[in-house]
Design a protein around this motif. Structure first.
Motif, PDB file in Angstrom:
ATOM      1  N   VAL A  73      78.037   1.044  44.605  1.00 33.27           N
ATOM      2  CA  VAL A  73      78.289   2.104  45.670  1.00 33.27           C
ATOM      3  C   VAL A  73      78.752   1.152  47.047  1.00 33.27           C
ATOM      4  O   VAL A  73      78.373   0.747  47.779  1.00 33.27           O
ATOM      5  N   LYS A 121      80.527   2.087  49.549  1.00 34.38           N
ATOM      6  CA  LYS A 121      81.118   2.647  50.716  1.00 34.38           C
ATOM      7  C   LYS A 121      80.113   2.208  52.189  1.00 34.38           C
ATOM      8  O   LYS A 121      79.344   1.484  52.079  1.00 34.38           O
ATOM      9  N   ILE A 159      81.416   9.700  45.038  1.00 37.29           N
ATOM     10  CA  ILE A 159      80.689  10.062  44.504  1.00 37.29           C
ATOM     11  C   ILE A 159      79.973  11.474  45.973  1.00 37.29           C
ATOM     12  O   ILE A 159      78.841  11.854  46.117  1.00 37.29           O
ATOM     13  N   MET A 211      76.150  15.149  37.385  1.00 37.25           N
ATOM     14  CA  MET A 211      75.188  14.369  38.514  1.00 37.25           C
ATOM     15  C   MET A 211      74.379  15.065  39.179  1.00 37.25           C
ATOM     16  O   MET A 211      74.245  16.150  39.086  1.00 37.25           O
ATOM     17  N   MET A 256      70.730  13.873  42.094  1.00 42.84           N
ATOM     18  CA  MET A 256      70.698  13.052  42.616  1.00 42.84           C
ATOM     19  C   MET A 256      69.287  13.647  43.236  1.00 42.84           C
ATOM     20  O   MET A 256      68.390  15.169  43.550  1.00 42.84           O
ATOM     21  N   MET A 295      69.961   5.021  42.324  1.00 40.08           N
ATOM     22  CA  MET A 295      70.703   5.216  42.716  1.00 40.08           C
ATOM     23  C   MET A 295      69.693   3.397  43.456  1.00 40.08           C
ATOM     24  O   MET A 295      68.311   3.294  42.518  1.00 40.08           O
ATOM     25  N   SER A 296      69.890   2.561  43.739  1.00 40.60           N
ATOM     26  CA  SER A 296      69.089   0.969  44.423  1.00 40.60           C
ATOM     27  C   SER A 296      67.409   1.662  43.942  1.00 40.60           C
ATOM     28  O   SER A 296      66.510   0.874  43.470  1.00 40.60           O
ATOM     29  N   ARG A 323      74.488   4.947  40.249  1.00 39.92           N
ATOM     30  CA  ARG A 323      75.355   4.208  41.330  1.00 39.92           C
ATOM     31  C   ARG A 323      74.495   3.356  42.549  1.00 39.92           C
ATOM     32  O   ARG A 323      73.336   3.771  43.218  1.00 39.92           O
ATOM     33  N   ILE A 324      74.475   2.217  42.584  1.00 37.67           N
ATOM     34  CA  ILE A 324      74.031   1.255  43.207  1.00 37.67           C
ATOM     35  C   ILE A 324      74.542   0.969  44.033  1.00 37.67           C
ATOM     36  O   ILE A 324      76.084   0.018  44.331  1.00 37.67           O
ATOM     37  N   GLY A 325      73.969   0.949  45.380  1.00 33.63           N
ATOM     38  CA  GLY A 325      74.813   0.175  46.436  1.00 33.63           C
ATOM     39  C   GLY A 325      74.200  -0.612  47.151  1.00 33.63           C
ATOM     40  O   GLY A 325      74.068  -1.681  47.803  1.00 33.63           O
ATOM     41  N   SER A 326      73.284  -0.350  48.388  1.00 35.19           N
ATOM     42  CA  SER A 326      72.210  -1.461  49.030  1.00 35.19           C
ATOM     43  C   SER A 326      72.002  -2.497  48.370  1.00 35.19           C
ATOM     44  O   SER A 326      71.533  -3.411  48.719  1.00 35.19           O
ATOM     45  N   ARG A 354      73.298  -0.531  54.504  1.00 32.49           N
ATOM     46  CA  ARG A 354      74.276  -0.685  55.223  1.00 32.49           C
ATOM     47  C   ARG A 354      73.595  -0.161  56.888  1.00 32.49           C
ATOM     48  O   ARG A 354      72.898   0.264  57.260  1.00 32.49           O
TER      49      ARG A 354
HETATM   50  C1  LIG Z   1      74.779   6.307  48.680  1.00 34.41           C
HETATM   51  C2  LIG Z   1      74.897   6.795  47.531  1.00 34.41           C
HETATM   52  C3  LIG Z   1      74.682   6.361  46.918  1.00 34.41           C
HETATM   53  C4  LIG Z   1      73.804   4.692  46.378  1.00 34.41           C
HETATM   54  O1  LIG Z   1      72.520   4.023  47.376  1.00 34.41           O
HETATM   55  P1  LIG Z   1      71.914   3.363  46.842  1.00 34.41           P
HETATM   56  O2  LIG Z   1      70.553   3.809  47.839  1.00 34.41           O
HETATM   57  O3  LIG Z   1      72.746   2.624  48.549  1.00 34.41           O
HETATM   58  O4  LIG Z   1      71.949   2.935  45.881  1.00 34.41           O
HETATM   59  C5  LIG Z   1      74.317   6.517  45.411  1.00 34.41           C
HETATM   60  N1  LIG Z   1      74.427   8.343  45.305  1.00 34.41           N
HETATM   61  C6  LIG Z   1      75.227   8.662  46.186  1.00 34.41           C
HETATM   62  C7  LIG Z   1      75.573  10.248  45.822  1.00 34.41           C
HETATM   63  C8  LIG Z   1      75.469   7.983  47.052  1.00 34.41           C
HETATM   64  O5  LIG Z   1      76.065   8.820  48.104  1.00 34.41           O
END
Ligand SMILES: *Cc1c(COP(=O)(O)O)cnc(C)c1O
Length: 219
Positions: A22, A24, A66, A150, A152, A190-191, A206-209, A215
Motif C-alpha cells: 500500500v 498511498k 483499496i 474484502m 477491515m 493490514m500492517s 494490504r500492507i503499507g506502513s 504516513r
Molecule cells: C491504508 C490502508 C491499508 C494499509 O494500512 P497500513 O496500516 O499502513 O498497513 C490497508 N487497507 C486499506 C483499505 C487502507 O486504506
C-alpha cells in the motif's frame, strides 16, 4: 530500508497469501524502490493519485484500488486498474461496468463487507452482499467480475475481537464460494493485524506502513 522491510514481510507470508504493497501518499521513488526489489502489486486509495503513479511507473505493475470509491472518478482508472477492493453498492458496480465496457475490459472487483464495530468503516452487511450477488441487475453486468471479498477489522489491540471479525468474514466467504467458484480472494489484514487475518483465512494482505514507514497524514 524499503527493500529490507519488504523482504522481511515476504518471508513471513505463507505462499498462498498475496501481498499488496500500500503506497498511498508515498512518492514515486519509494514505489520504484519496492519495484526494483521485485514487488509488482501496489495499492492506492485515491483514484487520481493512482492514475498519475500509473503514468509514471513501469507498466507491468498491478494497481489495486483499496479506498472508498467516488463513482464519478471511476473513469480515471478504468483503463488500467487490476482489482477494486472497496465496492460496496450495486450502483458502483454499474458504474465500473459502464467504464470497463468503454475500454473493452472486464474489471475484477471485491465486495467490501463491514466487519468492524466502528461507524467509520464502510461496507455491506452479509445480507446486502448476498442480495447483490443474487440480483438480476448484477447478473446482467458483463464487464465486471466479483472475484472475492474484502474487510477491515476494528482498530483495536484486542486479538479476540480481531479474530472473531476476520473469521466471521472467512466463514461467509466459504459459504458463498460453494455456489460461486470465481470467489477466490479474501482480502483482509493490514500492517497491524495481518498475521491474525492470515490465521483466520485471509489470502491477500494490504500492507503499507510496515513496508514504506509511517504516513505523514491520515489518508
Ligand atoms: C491504508 C490502508 C491499508 C494499509 O494500512 P497500513 O496500516 O499502513 O498497513 C490497508 N487497507 C486499506 C483499505 C487502507 O486504506
Amino acid at each position: 530500508m524499503i527493500k529490507e522491510s519488504l523482504q522481511k514481510i515476504k518471508n513471513l507470508l505463507p505462499k498462498h497469501v498475496t501481498l499488496v504493497a500500500v503506497s498511498k501518499t508515498k512518492p514515486i521513488s519509494d514505489i520504484q524502490e519496492a519495484y526494483d526489489a521485485g514487488q509488482r502489486i501496489f495499492g492506492e486509495n485515491k483514484i487520481q493519485e493512482m492514475a498519475s503513479k500509473f503514468e509514471a511507473l513501469p507498466k507491468d505493475i498491478e494497481w489495486h484500488m483499496i479506498g472508498h470509491l467516488q463513482r464519478n472518478k471511476v473513469k480515471y482508472m478504468a483503463h488500467f486498474v487490476n482489482l477494486i477492493h472497496g465496492v460496496d453498492s450495486l450502483k458502483t458496480l454499474q458504474e465500473i461496468n459502464k467504464q470497463a465496457k468503454k475500454h473493452h475490459r472486464i474489471i475484477n472487483c471485491l465486495l467490501q463487507i463491514k466487519i468492524a464495530k466502528e461507524d467509520s468503516k464502510f461496507g455491506l452487511s452479509f445480507d446486502q452482499a448476498k442480495e447483490i450477488i443474487a440480483s438480476e441487475e448484477f447478473k446482467s453486468l458483463q464487464n465486471i467480475k466479483i472475484t472475492g471479498l474484502m474487510g477491515m477489522a476494528t482498530f483495536t489491540d484486542n486479538e479476540q475481537q480481531l479474530s472473531e471479525e476476520f473469521s466471521s468474514l472467512h466463514t461467509f466467504f466459504l459459504q458463498e464460494r460453494i455456489n460461486k467458484s470465481e470467489l477466490t480472494t479474501l482480502s483482509m489484514g493490514m500492517s497491524g493485524d495481518y498475521e491474525l487475518a492470515i490465521k483466520n483465512g485471509s489470502n491477500m494482505v494490504r500492507i503499507g506502513s510496515s513496508i514504506f514507514g509511517h504516513r505523514n497524514y491520515i489518508a
